[in-house]
Design a protein around this motif. Structure first.
Motif, PDB file in Angstrom:
ATOM      1  N   TYR A  13      21.566 -12.659  22.457  1.00  0.00           N
ATOM      2  CA  TYR A  13      21.212 -13.748  21.544  1.00  0.00           C
ATOM      3  C   TYR A  13      20.586 -14.904  22.308  1.00  0.00           C
ATOM      4  CZ  TYR A  13      21.915 -17.774  18.441  1.00  0.00           C
ATOM      5  OH  TYR A  13      21.743 -18.913  17.692  1.00  0.00           O
ATOM      6  N   PHE A  14      21.104 -15.174  23.502  1.00  0.00           N
ATOM      7  CA  PHE A  14      20.602 -16.295  24.284  1.00  0.00           C
ATOM      8  C   PHE A  14      19.233 -16.012  24.900  1.00  0.00           C
ATOM      9  CE2 PHE A  14      25.113 -17.136  24.033  1.00  0.00           C
ATOM     10  CZ  PHE A  14      25.143 -18.494  23.808  1.00  0.00           C
ATOM     11  N   THR A  15      18.894 -14.756  25.060  1.00  0.00           N
ATOM     12  CA  THR A  15      17.601 -14.415  25.640  1.00  0.00           C
ATOM     13  C   THR A  15      16.547 -14.067  24.591  1.00  0.00           C
ATOM     14  OG1 THR A  15      18.309 -12.116  25.925  1.00  0.00           O
ATOM     15  CG2 THR A  15      18.629 -13.610  27.788  1.00  0.00           C
ATOM     16  N   GLU A  16      17.008 -13.452  23.477  1.00  0.00           N
ATOM     17  CA  GLU A  16      16.065 -12.985  22.468  1.00  0.00           C
ATOM     18  C   GLU A  16      16.131 -13.737  21.144  1.00  0.00           C
ATOM     19  OE1 GLU A  16      13.827 -10.696  23.213  1.00  0.00           O
ATOM     20  OE2 GLU A  16      14.642 -10.465  25.231  1.00  0.00           O
ATOM     21  N   GLY A  17      17.245 -14.440  20.898  1.00  0.00           N
ATOM     22  CA  GLY A  17      17.428 -15.083  19.613  1.00  0.00           C
ATOM     23  C   GLY A  17      18.056 -14.132  18.613  1.00  0.00           C
ATOM     24  N   CYS A  18      18.105 -14.538  17.361  1.00  0.00           N
ATOM     25  CA  CYS A  18      18.775 -13.709  16.347  1.00  0.00           C
ATOM     26  C   CYS A  18      17.882 -12.580  15.842  1.00  0.00           C
ATOM     27  CB  CYS A  18      19.254 -14.569  15.187  1.00  0.00           C
ATOM     28  SG  CYS A  18      17.921 -15.259  14.177  1.00  0.00           S
ATOM     29  N   MET A  19      16.572 -12.680  16.103  1.00  0.00           N
ATOM     30  CA  MET A  19      15.597 -11.651  15.710  1.00  0.00           C
ATOM     31  C   MET A  19      15.451 -11.523  14.196  1.00  0.00           C
ATOM     32  SD  MET A  19      14.498 -10.713  18.655  1.00  0.00           S
ATOM     33  CE  MET A  19      13.519  -9.273  18.284  1.00  0.00           C
ATOM     34  N   ARG A  20      15.839 -12.551  13.449  1.00  0.00           N
ATOM     35  CA  ARG A  20      15.708 -12.471  11.994  1.00  0.00           C
ATOM     36  C   ARG A  20      14.394 -13.074  11.506  1.00  0.00           C
ATOM     37  NH1 ARG A  20      21.038 -14.611   9.166  1.00  0.00           N
ATOM     38  NH2 ARG A  20      20.586 -16.401  10.494  1.00  0.00           N
ATOM     39  N   CYS A  21      13.619 -13.642  12.413  1.00  0.00           N
ATOM     40  CA  CYS A  21      12.319 -14.180  12.038  1.00  0.00           C
ATOM     41  C   CYS A  21      11.302 -13.726  13.079  1.00  0.00           C
ATOM     42  CB  CYS A  21      12.361 -15.705  11.917  1.00  0.00           C
ATOM     43  SG  CYS A  21      12.270 -16.588  13.500  1.00  0.00           S
ATOM     44  N   PRO A  22      10.001 -13.862  12.800  1.00  0.00           N
ATOM     45  CA  PRO A  22       8.968 -13.388  13.728  1.00  0.00           C
ATOM     46  C   PRO A  22       9.010 -14.050  15.106  1.00  0.00           C
ATOM     47  CG  PRO A  22       8.030 -13.784  11.552  1.00  0.00           C
ATOM     48  CD  PRO A  22       9.418 -14.338  11.519  1.00  0.00           C
ATOM     49  N   TRP A  56      25.807 -10.787  11.730  1.00  0.00           N
ATOM     50  CA  TRP A  56      24.637 -11.381  11.083  1.00  0.00           C
ATOM     51  C   TRP A  56      23.630 -11.861  12.126  1.00  0.00           C
ATOM     52  CZ3 TRP A  56      29.613 -13.407   9.771  1.00  0.00           C
ATOM     53  CH2 TRP A  56      30.199 -12.770   8.684  1.00  0.00           C
ATOM     54  N   SER A  57      23.585 -11.137  13.253  1.00  0.00           N
ATOM     55  CA  SER A  57      22.659 -11.422  14.367  1.00  0.00           C
ATOM     56  C   SER A  57      22.952 -12.748  15.053  1.00  0.00           C
ATOM     57  CB  SER A  57      21.204 -11.413  13.870  1.00  0.00           C
ATOM     58  OG  SER A  57      20.884 -10.191  13.248  1.00  0.00           O
ATOM     59  N   GLN A 201      13.074  -9.378   0.688  1.00  0.00           N
ATOM     60  CA  GLN A 201      14.003 -10.189   1.481  1.00  0.00           C
ATOM     61  C   GLN A 201      15.448  -9.844   1.127  1.00  0.00           C
ATOM     62  OE1 GLN A 201      12.564 -14.092   1.910  1.00  0.00           O
ATOM     63  NE2 GLN A 201      14.394 -14.926   2.846  1.00  0.00           N
ATOM     64  N   ILE A 202      15.704  -9.658  -0.146  1.00  0.00           N
ATOM     65  CA  ILE A 202      17.052  -9.272  -0.591  1.00  0.00           C
ATOM     66  C   ILE A 202      17.402  -7.888  -0.051  1.00  0.00           C
ATOM     67  CG2 ILE A 202      18.465  -8.687  -2.601  1.00  0.00           C
ATOM     68  CD1 ILE A 202      16.834 -10.812  -4.169  1.00  0.00           C
ATOM     69  N   LEU A 203      16.457  -6.959  -0.131  1.00  0.00           N
ATOM     70  CA  LEU A 203      16.684  -5.605   0.368  1.00  0.00           C
ATOM     71  C   LEU A 203      16.941  -5.597   1.870  1.00  0.00           C
ATOM     72  CD1 LEU A 203      13.940  -3.741  -1.702  1.00  0.00           C
ATOM     73  CD2 LEU A 203      16.402  -3.358  -1.870  1.00  0.00           C
ATOM     74  N   LYS A 206      18.726 -10.528   3.599  1.00  0.00           N
ATOM     75  CA  LYS A 206      18.522 -11.919   3.998  1.00  0.00           C
ATOM     76  C   LYS A 206      18.653 -12.859   2.810  1.00  0.00           C
ATOM     77  CE  LYS A 206      15.457 -10.888   7.891  1.00  0.00           C
ATOM     78  NZ  LYS A 206      14.137 -11.153   8.497  1.00  0.00           N
ATOM     79  N   GLY A 207      19.089 -14.091   3.119  1.00  0.00           N
ATOM     80  CA  GLY A 207      19.199 -15.107   2.102  1.00  0.00           C
ATOM     81  C   GLY A 207      17.850 -15.764   1.829  1.00  0.00           C
ATOM     82  N   LEU A 208      17.812 -16.620   0.845  1.00  0.00           N
ATOM     83  CA  LEU A 208      16.579 -17.277   0.445  1.00  0.00           C
ATOM     84  C   LEU A 208      15.939 -18.063   1.584  1.00  0.00           C
ATOM     85  CD1 LEU A 208      14.670 -18.018  -1.934  1.00  0.00           C
ATOM     86  CD2 LEU A 208      16.184 -19.974  -2.384  1.00  0.00           C
ATOM     87  N   ASN A 209      16.755 -18.700   2.400  1.00  0.00           N
ATOM     88  CA  ASN A 209      16.239 -19.559   3.463  1.00  0.00           C
ATOM     89  C   ASN A 209      16.399 -18.992   4.871  1.00  0.00           C
ATOM     90  OD1 ASN A 209      15.571 -21.733   1.603  1.00  0.00           O
ATOM     91  ND2 ASN A 209      17.775 -22.037   1.409  1.00  0.00           N
TER      92      ASN A 209
END
Length: 210
Positions: A13-22, A56-57, A201-203, A206-209
């Motif tokens: 996580y500290f090197t790559e991040g959560c990977m939930r966004c581009p 949740w990443s 996004q739901i599939l 992920k949440g709305l934000n």
């Protein structure tokens, strides 16, 4: 700095991040903006005897397999998120509702490592209180979807079983955010359009934000 309670899965996580966004895995990932702060928070949470996991990443800190605190990075700040923060006394008045419609979770936000260092005794007190709340078994009063599901969304959920499964798997807060967003549109066509745009996004869980 190392701690025997560190989970190697969280190191990524500290090197790559959560990977939930581009931005995940790139130098622009928000996690890179708060390295010192996040690592200091990590030490504080581990010092409190919590178990470090990746959920949740994001780094999640648990007590007897029950979630106590999530750690996260945003553009303007980093934060620790108390899962049942609404049950804490908040003697110092530092807890923040992450969103207008958040019912239970609460955050403490940081913009520099010095604030974290100075607040360490207070933070530990809040963490220990959160552990005691969990041990007590007290449950927060949660309104389960107090807003009715819009007809257009219910129709889609009935038509697409995978969407229904994915939507129901979201946290209540994420479900509520979608319901409020869809319901805010005055016209049915607009509600349908919003639902169509959010389906993937739901599939993806992920949440709305997110």
């Amino acid at each position: 700095m190392t701690n025997k309670r560190m989970n190697p899965k969280v190191d990524a996580y500290f090197t790559e991040g959560c990977m939930r966004c581009p931005l995940g895995g790139t130098p622009n990932c928000k996690v890179h903006n708060w390295q010192e702060e996040l690592k200091k928070l990590r030490m504080i949470l581990l010092d409190c005897g919590l178990t470090e996991e990746l959920k949740w990443s994001q780094p999640c800190y648990t007590y007897q397999k029950r979630n106590i605190v999530l750690m996260s990075a945003f553009k303007e700040y980093c934060a620790i998120n108390f899962i049942k923060g609404s049950l804490l006394k908040d003697a110092n008045g530092i807890l923040i509702k992450p969103g207008e419609n958040t019912q239970v979770g609460r955050q403490i936000r940081f913009t520099n490592v010095q604030d974290i260092v100075e607040m360490e005794p207070t933070l530990k007190a809040y963490i220990y209180e959160a552990i005691e709340v969990e041990k007590s078994g007290v449950k927060p009063n949660i309104k389960k979807n107090p807003e009715p599901i819009p007809e257009e969304l219910q129709k889609k959920l009935d038509e697409i079983p995978a969407l229904k499964t994915a939507f129901e798997a979201l946290t209540l807060g994420r479900q509520r955010a979608y319901i409020l967003y869809f319901s805010a549109a005055k016209q049915s066509k607009t509600r349908e359009s919003r639902i169509e745009k959010c389906m993937q996004q739901i599939l993806n869980g992920k949440g709305l934000n997110d």
